[in-house]
Design a protein around this motif. Structure first.
Motif: not given
Length: 167
Positions: A71, A74-76, A78, A109, A112-113, A116, A127
């Motif tokens: 994570l 792949t995650q901005k 994080f 946001e 979204k996290l 994920a 991702g």
């Protein structure tokens, strides 16, 4: 020894010689002994958020470590997003009582996290597209939920091909 057998032996010897020479020409790094995983900063927060989202207390710490690493790649933002999500879930426990996970528009946001993280735990993949990272297969929550009825593909409790027989 027949002519055919000698030819096969010579070909085999040639392949072995080429393979061993090729191995000497390639500089391969020496194998290192497996080292224990260093504690990952934020792993406790990740496990806490994961337990809240999945509503499970028996989450595997090794899988959590791998998911968190994936994570993070792949995650901005994080780490900061995880802290924000943790605060949001702690301050608004009603979010977790809904039938479907849905956050306010201002918390898009965090939603979204959260999705994920849930996707990683249930599907073992973090991702999408070319950035997707495969983390686990058998240890996913989806596999655990059906383990009393289904054998994961690639595993068989019977002889080879027994899965093809009608019950």
């Amino acid at each position: 020894m027949t002519h055919y057998s000698r030819r096969r032996v010579l070909k085999l010897a040639g392949l072995v010689a080429i393979a061993s020479t090729g191995g000497q020409l390639l500089s391969l790094p020496p194998l290192k002994a497996a080292q224990p995983q260093a504690p990952l900063a934020g792993l406790d927060d990740f496990l806490q958020v994961s337990r809240l989202l999945t509503q499970r207390t028996d989450l595997n710490a090794t899988v959590a470590h791998a998911l968190m690493l994936a994570l993070d790649q792949t995650q901005k933002s994080f780490v900061s997003g995880l802290a924000q999500l943790n605060h949001l879930l702690q301050s608004q426990p009603a979010l977790l009582q809904q039938e479907r996970l849905a956050f306010a528009e201002a918390d898009a946001e965090s939603e979204k996290l959260a999705k994920a993280i849930l996707g990683g735990w249930y599907n073992g993949v973090v991702g999408k597209g070319e950035r997707a990272l495969y983390v686990t297969y058998v240890n996913t929550l989806a596999s655990q939920l059906v383990s009393d009825k289904l054998v994961p593909p690639g595993f068989s409790y019977g002889p080879v091909g027994s899965w093809a027989q009608r019950p």
